[in-house]
Design an enzyme around this catalytic site. Structure first.
Site, PDB file in Angstrom:
ATOM      1  N   ASP A  95     -15.822  -3.322  -4.241  1.00 16.57           N
ATOM      2  CA  ASP A  95     -15.465  -3.885  -4.239  1.00 16.57           C
ATOM      3  C   ASP A  95     -15.752  -4.832  -3.218  1.00 16.57           C
ATOM      4  OD1 ASP A  95     -14.072  -3.664  -2.190  1.00 16.57           O
ATOM      5  OD2 ASP A  95     -12.202  -2.789  -3.224  1.00 16.57           O
ATOM      6  N   ASN A 113       1.235  -1.020   0.027  1.00 12.41           N
ATOM      7  CA  ASN A 113      -0.139   0.068  -0.255  1.00 12.41           C
ATOM      8  C   ASN A 113       1.058   0.793   0.173  1.00 12.41           C
ATOM      9  OD1 ASN A 113      -2.213  -1.647  -0.114  1.00 12.41           O
ATOM     10  ND2 ASN A 113      -2.147  -1.718   1.720  1.00 12.41           N
TER      11      ASN A 113
HETATM   12  N1  EPU Z   1     -14.375   6.915   1.671  1.00 11.61           N
HETATM   13  C1  EPU Z   1     -15.410   7.541   1.300  1.00 11.61           C
HETATM   14  N2  EPU Z   1     -14.846   8.665   0.340  1.00 11.61           N
HETATM   15  C2  EPU Z   1     -13.521   8.731  -0.256  1.00 11.61           C
HETATM   16  C3  EPU Z   1     -13.084   7.867   0.140  1.00 11.61           C
HETATM   17  C4  EPU Z   1     -13.087   6.865   1.066  1.00 11.61           C
HETATM   18  O1  EPU Z   1     -16.566   7.149   1.517  1.00 11.61           O
HETATM   19  O2  EPU Z   1     -13.473  10.107  -1.102  1.00 11.61           O
HETATM   20  C5  EPU Z   1     -14.486   5.404   2.331  1.00 11.61           C
HETATM   21  C6  EPU Z   1     -14.382   4.551   1.935  1.00 11.61           C
HETATM   22  O3  EPU Z   1     -15.537   3.839   1.284  1.00 11.61           O
HETATM   23  C7  EPU Z   1     -14.219   3.683   3.168  1.00 11.61           C
HETATM   24  C8  EPU Z   1     -13.605   3.835   4.135  1.00 11.61           C
HETATM   25  O4  EPU Z   1     -13.282   5.757   3.746  1.00 11.61           O
HETATM   26  O5  EPU Z   1     -14.901   2.807   3.476  1.00 11.61           O
HETATM   27  C9  EPU Z   1     -11.681   4.290   4.254  1.00 11.61           C
HETATM   28  O6  EPU Z   1     -10.670   4.112   3.188  1.00 11.61           O
HETATM   29  P1  EPU Z   1      -8.938   4.975   2.923  1.00 11.61           P
HETATM   30  O7  EPU Z   1      -9.622   6.203   1.080  1.00 11.61           O
HETATM   31  O8  EPU Z   1      -8.781   4.684   4.294  1.00 11.61           O
HETATM   32  O9  EPU Z   1      -9.317   3.366   1.871  1.00 11.61           O
HETATM   33  P2  EPU Z   1      -8.425   3.367   0.315  1.00 11.61           P
HETATM   34  O10 EPU Z   1      -7.214   4.147   0.171  1.00 11.61           O
HETATM   35  O11 EPU Z   1      -9.331   2.758  -0.178  1.00 11.61           O
HETATM   36  C10 EPU Z   1      -6.341   2.033   1.569  1.00 11.61           C
HETATM   37  C11 EPU Z   1      -5.433   0.395   1.663  1.00 11.61           C
HETATM   38  C12 EPU Z   1      -6.629  -0.476   1.530  1.00 11.61           C
HETATM   39  C13 EPU Z   1      -6.879  -0.004   3.525  1.00 11.61           C
HETATM   40  C14 EPU Z   1      -7.073   1.287   4.176  1.00 11.61           C
HETATM   41  C15 EPU Z   1      -7.199   1.917   4.824  1.00 11.61           C
HETATM   42  C16 EPU Z   1      -4.634   0.572  -0.795  1.00 11.61           C
HETATM   43  C17 EPU Z   1      -3.991   0.730  -2.222  1.00 11.61           C
HETATM   44  N3  EPU Z   1      -5.258   0.268   0.139  1.00 11.61           N
HETATM   45  O12 EPU Z   1      -7.641   1.633   1.254  1.00 11.61           O
HETATM   46  O13 EPU Z   1      -6.061  -1.753   2.093  1.00 11.61           O
HETATM   47  O14 EPU Z   1      -7.686  -0.850   4.169  1.00 11.61           O
HETATM   48  O15 EPU Z   1      -6.354   2.399   3.334  1.00 11.61           O
HETATM   49  O16 EPU Z   1      -5.856   1.572   6.144  1.00 11.61           O
HETATM   50  O17 EPU Z   1      -3.992   0.997  -0.082  1.00 11.61           O
HETATM   51  C18 EPU Z   1      -5.546  -3.879   1.963  1.00 11.61           C
HETATM   52  O18 EPU Z   1      -4.202  -3.870   2.224  1.00 11.61           O
HETATM   53  O19 EPU Z   1      -6.142  -5.587   2.060  1.00 11.61           O
HETATM   54  C19 EPU Z   1      -6.189  -3.094   2.285  1.00 11.61           C
HETATM   55  C20 EPU Z   1      -8.204  -2.705   1.580  1.00 11.61           C
END
Ligand code: EPU
Length: 426
Positions: free
Chosen positions: A118, A23
């Site tokens: 997803d 990540n």
């Molecule tokens: N969210 C919103 N609106 C936004 C952005 C996020 O509603 O504009 C919500 C998401 O739907 C979710 C929550 O906020 O319910 C957290 O989302 P976040 O943006 O923090 O996560 P992400 O960037 O989509 C990354 C990791 C995830 C990890 C999360 C939290 C990557 C590629 N993915 O996701 O990793 O769980 O941060 O730490 O960096 C994994 O590796 O298995 C994985 C899912």
């Protein structure tokens, strides 16, 4: 890709090493697009997602060279980039959205296929969009693509995130480093991977204050230059090994990890009865007896990581006692529990809570990996299940775990990758 066949009942003993964080590295590859020239990223895991991100940024015009022996990526970025991230790649990997920030910063325009939800949740992009709009970007969506355009250089803005979203913080960081003026991102995510991105950006000439805090202050510069950067260790892979030792019992030393990034998870393992010791870039988990169930509440960093929630549900499923696991980030992250129940676990879901009653032993069966962490956790469950467990759809695990099967074998697990026709006959 086949399936993983596991024969349960073996303790884990020995040493493993973790590589750079999935990540982080995926975003570092996007960060490289911000500067024309040759950027080198080291400590890169040899995982499917790095390959997919490599394909994506190649299509945008970069030349990507991955040396899997050296675990090193060289990314050569041209003066002119393409503006479009196609659906065939974005649908395979949601992290593709990371190219939005660099493209809008460099080209003033980006067309990114919408990733959609997803297996773990709906995963909105509203905070990415709202922040970019404050910086003067017009964002619309058409025919499944997000179209972003800025008529002139992005302008600095004060942005408050509703929630410390990792992805939104990253998009806004990458967009703001070359914006006109000083951008403030409040309620920013503080994950070690965000710090890593900030450090790489600083190495490219960006000026970022408040790194590691929830207020990032970014003084826009005219241009960035290429750099060489080492990826932060993968705390989730390291945490998976820690959980594996506690679940299967034994004595596992994890090298190349930063235990500071895992303090809450290691503390939970201590509460569960493990003996945890730490040193500069390693930690050791010893578990002699059956674990005691521990309550877990997932939260943004420094809270307990959602990416370790399935592994700890699995731990609780074979522990003594009852525990409540609360998931606060992804609404569908308990989906995999149905598969764990097929292995004999006693888990009841109520909204975003899971009540887990420990069982002495699980019972091997064919199960399906629904996402990367769920897949890894089903493998860990197979380590303590009677008889054989067959985990299919292991491409999810290959997305983020470098050498998972061979590392488990080296620790004494009875696991092998089997081809699908053979798997189907089991
Ligand atoms: N969210 C919103 N609106 C936004 C952005 C996020 O509603 O504009 C919500 C998401 O739907 C979710 C929550 O906020 O319910 C957290 O989302 P976040 O943006 O923090 O996560 P992400 O960037 O989509 C990354 C990791 C995830 C990890 C999360 C939290 C990557 C590629 N993915 O996701 O990793 O769980 O941060 O730490 O960096 C994994 O590796 O298995 C994985 C899912």
């Amino acid at each position: 890709m086949g399936a993983f066949r596991i024969s349960g009942g073996h303790h884990l003993t020995g040493e493993v090493s973790v590589r750079g964080a999935k990540n982080s590295v995926l975003k570092l590859m996007a960060v490289a697009l911000l500067a024309e020239g040759r950027t080198t990223i080291t400590n890169v895991p040899d995982i499917m997602d790095v390959t997919i991100m490599g394909q994506l940024i190649s299509r945008l015009g970069a030349t990507v060279d991955f040396d899997s022996e050296q675990r090193q990526l060289i990314i050569d970025v041209p003066a002119e980039l393409e503006q479009r991230a196609d659906y065939d790649l974005v649908r395979q990997m949601r992290a593709s959205i990371s190219v939005l920030g660099p493209l809008i910063a460099r080209l003033g325009v980006a067309d990114i296929a919408l990733p959609g939800g997803d297996a773990i949740g709906s995963r909105g992009l509203d905070m990415h969009m709202a922040g970019l709009e404050r910086m003067g970007v017009k964002v619309t969506s058409e025919h499944g693509y997000l179209l972003a355009s800025a008529p002139e250089r992005l302008r600095a803005a004060s942005i408050w995130l509703d929630f410390p979203s990792v992805g939104a913080t990253e998009t806004l960081l990458m967009a703001s480093v070359t914006a006109d003026g000083t951008t403030v991102i409040d309620n920013a995510a503080r994950e070690p991977e965000i710090v890593d991105i900030c450090e790489m950006l600083a190495g490219m000439g960006a000026r970022i204050g408040g790194v590691g805090t929830s207020t990032l202050v970014i003084d826009g510069v005219d241009a960035l230059h290429p750099t060489t950067h080492a990826t932060v260790p993968d705390r989730i892979v390291a945490g998976t090994w820690a959980a594996a030792a506690a679940i299967a019992g034994g004595d596992v030393t994890v090298h190349g990890a930063d235990y500071h990034h895992l303090e809450i998870a290691l503390d939970k393992l201590t509460s569960a009865g493990a003996d945890v010791t730490t040193a500069s870039d390693m930690f050791r988990v010893r578990m002699e007896d059956r674990a005691t169930a521990v309550d877990i509440v997932t939260l943004p960093y420094p809270g307990f990581p959602t990416d370790l929630q399935p592994q700890f549900i699995t731990l609780n499923a074979v522990s003594q006692g009852v525990a409540m696991v609360t998931e606060n980030l992804f609404e569908s992250r308990f989906k995999f529990v149905n598969e764990l129940v097929r292995l004999g676990a006693d888990v009841r879901i109520e909204g975003h809570h899971a009540l887990v009653r420990g069982r002495e032993r699980l019972s091997g069966a064919p199960v399906v990996a629904t996402d990367i962490r769920a897949g890894a956790s089903l493998v860990l469950a197979g380590l303590v299940a009677n008889g054989e467990t067959l985990v299919t759809e292991v491409h999810h695990i290959d997305r983020g775990y470098d050498s998972f099967v061979t590392d488990l074998q080296s620790l004494g697990a009875d696991i092998e990758r089997v081809p699908l026709p053979l798997a189907a006959s089991l």
